[in-house]
Design an enzyme around this catalytic site. Structure first.
Site, mmCIF file in Angstrom:
data_model
loop_
_atom_site.group_PDB
_atom_site.id
_atom_site.type_symbol
_atom_site.label_atom_id
_atom_site.label_comp_id
_atom_site.label_asym_id
_atom_site.label_seq_id
_atom_site.Cartn_x
_atom_site.Cartn_y
_atom_site.Cartn_z
ATOM 1 N N ASP A 389 0.548 -1.252 -0.237
ATOM 2 C CA ASP A 389 0.142 -0.164 -0.182
ATOM 3 C C ASP A 389 0.768 1.855 0.123
ATOM 4 O O ASP A 389 1.933 1.077 0.176
ATOM 5 C CB ASP A 389 -0.880 -0.111 1.188
ATOM 6 C CG ASP A 389 -2.317 0.653 0.995
ATOM 7 O OD1 ASP A 389 -2.768 1.553 0.129
ATOM 8 O OD2 ASP A 389 -3.031 0.616 1.694
ATOM 9 N N GLU A 392 3.466 5.205 -3.408
ATOM 10 C CA GLU A 392 3.827 6.415 -3.995
ATOM 11 C C GLU A 392 4.631 6.965 -3.194
ATOM 12 O O GLU A 392 5.999 7.505 -4.472
ATOM 13 C CB GLU A 392 3.059 7.898 -4.098
ATOM 14 C CG GLU A 392 1.135 7.174 -4.517
ATOM 15 C CD GLU A 392 0.456 6.574 -3.235
ATOM 16 O OE1 GLU A 392 -0.123 7.549 -2.153
ATOM 17 O OE2 GLU A 392 -0.082 5.184 -3.375
ATOM 18 N N ASP A 462 -7.935 5.356 -3.731
ATOM 19 C CA ASP A 462 -9.072 5.459 -2.824
ATOM 20 C C ASP A 462 -10.295 6.317 -3.091
ATOM 21 O O ASP A 462 -10.797 6.958 -2.898
ATOM 22 C CB ASP A 462 -8.765 5.636 -0.614
ATOM 23 C CG ASP A 462 -7.705 4.727 -0.747
ATOM 24 O OD1 ASP A 462 -7.315 3.343 -0.591
ATOM 25 O OD2 ASP A 462 -6.515 5.101 0.882
#
Length: 793
Positions: A389, A392, A462
């Site tokens: 997760d 980035e 998300d």
């Protein structure tokens, strides 16, 4: 000899001066020259792939690429030096350099212009990093020429002409500085800093904050598949995922105990609903954020993590687990990084206002440490894959000092977009070093050019639960595929449901959105239900006989019927640089009507998918949800020209090149099959591999010649890289009405030598939808040898 043109073969090196009035140097793969105080290099990697490097005279040499792993191959090149230009020619391309401006034009070998730089379109300005430049390169696209790619951006458009797109990684944007054109070429801009793509009256451009050169690759393929093949030749091929990953996945933010995680799998087995993957989200480590992402099971609700994994495996399912690139200050791994100065300091990440820091993934020693903790605490207990997760990574409350932070490879500003590439690459390489018995599977929220080589499945972040957001997922996923990254999915139903659907699964309006999103998910490379605010397991939507439950199960079942089709296409991704989720322009570029269609696509080479992205059966009245399932609505869609199409559900045959309306009751999504398709259907099963698939239904959609290659292997190891797999090619001759099944190629441990193929010619009365065929047109007992079978007399 003509004094105005000087031809020579690039066999030697040296400096040549001609009436072109410029000096240029031969290199083994092209030429170098200097124009207007600018160094210009043309470097052929293959006859169809050219690298262009431009830099101010005296600038430092560019370091090795993080994305491009190929090296130039020897190509036969010739150079023509004329008064106004220099031409370097391969067997497939001509590259022309203007003597006055250094502008470059690309032509296919017959002389048709493909792309050109704008005159004086290479611009350098002082960069914010010492010794660096801000670089811009402008191109002149043809009028009306669509271009696609740039990663995943949730703007709801497919064609990027006339757009301004900031290429900067964040939660719901995947930055890939690559576009491709309907004319059959692609451009990869090799830069990792924040980059802006802009297409307007001045031209189309890439502009990057930090660079030491304008450095890009021109790839000519002639069509989208070959452009992507060239891109992967440069940046790496995509390995094959385990077969089970193409089944159905259930997830939630979050399962709060090991009993709950095990219980979900058990419930699916009790209900007879197929399931292959369960996902364990965060806080299995602790609910104290100081122990954020410790990589250890410290939460007392997970007292026996190995038992949890073993229990999932005993029910013939698999489990992956959430791991982040940031760590709480009381964790052992944090201390290991801190001692070695391998953290990003006051870089604000998730969770906000906690003592959590991101590790420097650019440092190879840091990647070693990261894996050592994952291996010892997680991989060693049998976890099947990784949910990486925030790849980035999350960067909140950005400050100038964050951008200037020194990573192992320079400032964060310089390399920020490559973080997910390097981070996932570290996990992939370490697991490959650890074992060949389990294929690497990584689910990641962000990506960069080349990440396909690291066994990574991307997802869209998300996103909110809503119809408008849902529709934007389609073009987002398609543009990522057109950027050369073949594996993508989204949170079925949207991640955040609470804003628009505060009652969650108690609201029929959410049921309708979820059902339609799940139908779309069944035709994505990964079918995964996930979200917060409300649970998403099938039994949350009622029971057998309830409309939402029945529609969900129908499409999960369909996913499993398509296992052989999907896994065979996954092999094409690995072996032929293929793409599963295909914008219509990939297969029907000659039909201009498909160029801007952003809500339809091909899944594999045969199936046309048109998700329903509008509410049809629920509404609001006096604050309450109303439901009307009796009045059947319709969806409009376009069937591309150049072929005929079969309605998957009814068998009706329609001509392409027209808009049609399809009835869409809540359990039907428009799905059409291209004429000439051969589709193998697996037996319905509770998990991938439950049934050996000795018998397959093979549907043939008449109207054109066709072929299909069935792929099989051991399912979840890397023996396929050693040649341990088998393929069977099916060839349909439409005029003769014959199906030729060719010699099986290859073998693997556990392979069944004999197979039965129940061949069905699809029509409006037979072989439709999920129904068992009323008639099998030919039963073929296959022993591995070529046989021509008459199906239609």
């Amino acid at each position: 000899m003509n004094k105005r043109i000087f031809l020579f073969s690039l066999l030697l090196t040296g400096t040549i001066t001609t009436s072109w009035s410029q000096s240029f140097k031969q290199t083994p793969n092209g030429i170098k020259t200097n124009i207007q105080s600018m160094n210009v290099e043309v470097q052929f990697f293959t006859p169809r792939i050219v690298r262009i490097i431009k830099s101010p005279a005296g600038a430092a040499t560019k370091s090795a690429s993080l994305s491009v792993i190929a090296t130039p191959q020897k190509s036969t090149l010739t150079v023509a030096a004329q008064h106004n230009e220099l031409t370097v020619r391969s067997s497939a391309l001509q590259v022309k350099i203007d003597k006055n401006s250094g502008a470059i034009r690309f032509y296919e070998v017959k002389g048709n212009l493909l792309l050109q730089e704008k005159e004086n379109g290479t611009r350098f300005a002082p960069g914010r990093d010492t010794g660096s430049y801000e670089v811009e390169q402008l191109f002149q696209l043809s009028a009306g020429e669509p271009v696609y790619g740039l990663g995943q951006h949730q703007q709801g458009v497919l064609n990027q002409r006339g757009r301004q797109v900031q290429l900067k990684q964040n939660n719901m944007q995947i930055a890939v500085p690559f576009f491709q054109s309907v004319k059959g070429y692609g451009v990869y801009w090799d830069n990792y800093s924040t980059t802006n793509f802009k297409d307007g009256i001045d031209g189309a451009s890439f502009q990057s904050e930090v660079a030491d050169a304008a450095d890009y690759y021109f790839i000519y393929g002639g069509n989208a598949d070959k452009v992507i093949a060239g891109y992967r030749q440069l940046t790496g091929q995509a390995p094959l995922f385990p077969r089970w990953t193409f089944g159905y996945w259930q997830s939630r933010e979050r399962y709060k105990s090991q009993d709950e995680t095990i219980g979900v799998v058990r419930k699916y087995r009790e209900l007879g609903v197929p399931l292959d993957g369960i996902v364990q989200d965060w806080q299995y480590w602790s609910e104290d954020e100081s122990y954020w992402n410790s990589t250890e099971f410290g939460n007392p609700r997970f007292p026996e993590p190995r038992k949890m994994v073993d229990s999932v495996h005993k029910m013939n399912a698999h489990i992956i687990i959430s791991v982040w690139p940031s760590f709480g200050n009381k964790t052992k791994i944090y201390q290991a990084f801190k001692e070695r100065n391998m953290l990003f300091g006051d870089f604000v990440t998730w969770p906000v206002n906690q003592n959590v820091e991101v590790y420097d993934a650019f440092n190879p020693h840091a990647r070693d440490i990261y894996w050592s903790y994952m291996n010892k605490n997680i991989f060693s207990i049998g976890i099947d894959g990784w949910w990486l997760d925030s790849t980035e990574p999350d960067h909140l409350k950005e400050k100038e000092s964050d951008e200037a932070h020194k990573t192992y490879l320079g400032t964060y500003r310089k390399v920020r977009n490559a973080y997910p590439l390097i981070h996932t690459g570290g996990v992939y390489k370490h697991q490959r070093d650890a074992t060949d018995n389990k294929r690497v599977f990584i689910l990641a929220r962000s990506a960069f050019a080349g990440q396909q080589r690291f066994g990574t499945m991307m997802w869209s972040g998300d996103v909110q639960s809503g119809w408008n957001v849902f529709r934007k997922q389609i073009s987002g996923g398609l543009n990522l595929s057109l950027s050369g990254l073949p594996y993508w999915n989204s949170d079925i139903g949207g991640f955040f449901s609470g804003r628009n659907y505060p009652k969650g699964v108690n609201d029929a309006a959410f049921h309708e959105l979820y059902v339609r999103w799940l139908q779309f998910g069944a035709f994505c490379p990964m079918m995964r239900s996930h979200g917060t605010d409300t649970p998403r397991e099938i039994y949350q939507f009622g029971a057998k006989g309830d409309w939402a439950y029945d529609a969900i199960k129908k499409f999960i079942d369909l996913r499993y019927r398509l296992l052989a089709y999907n896994y065979s296409h996954a092999w094409q991704v690995t072996a032929r640089a293929g793409t599963m989720m295909r914008a219509l322009v990939m297969d029907f570029a000659a039909d201009e009507k498909v160029w801007n269609i952003d809500n339809e696509y091909m899944f594999g080479k045969s199936l046309l998918v048109c998700p329903v992205t509008d509410s049809m059966y629920t509404g609001r009245k006096n604050g309450e949800t109303t439901v009307d399932l009796q009045t059947i609505k319709k969806q409009k869609l376009y069937l591309p020209a150049g072929t005929s199409w079969f309605d998957f559900w009814t068998g009706e045959k329609l001509q392409g090149g027209q808009e049609v309306e399809k009835e869409t009751p809540v359990d039907v999504m428009p799905l059409y099959v291209k004429a000439g398709s051969i589709i193998p259907l697996s037996p319905l099963q509770q998990y991938a591999g439950e049934k050996k698939e000795d018998t397959l239904e093979v549907r043939i959609y008449e109207g054109a010649d066709g072929n299909f290659t069935l792929y099989e292997d051991e399912g979840d190891n890397y023996n396929y890289e050693k040649g341990k797999y088998a393929t069977i090619e099916f060839v349909w001759n439409n005029k003769a009405g014959t199906l030729t099944i060719k010699d099986r190629k290859g073998s693997f441990q556990g392979m069944r030598e004999r197979k039965t193929f129940n061949v069905v010619l699809v029509n409006s009365k037979n072989g439709t939808g999920m129904e068992i065929p009323r008639q099998v047109d030919r039963v073929i007992h296959y022993t591995g040898k070529t046989a021509v079978n008459t199906i239609r007399p």
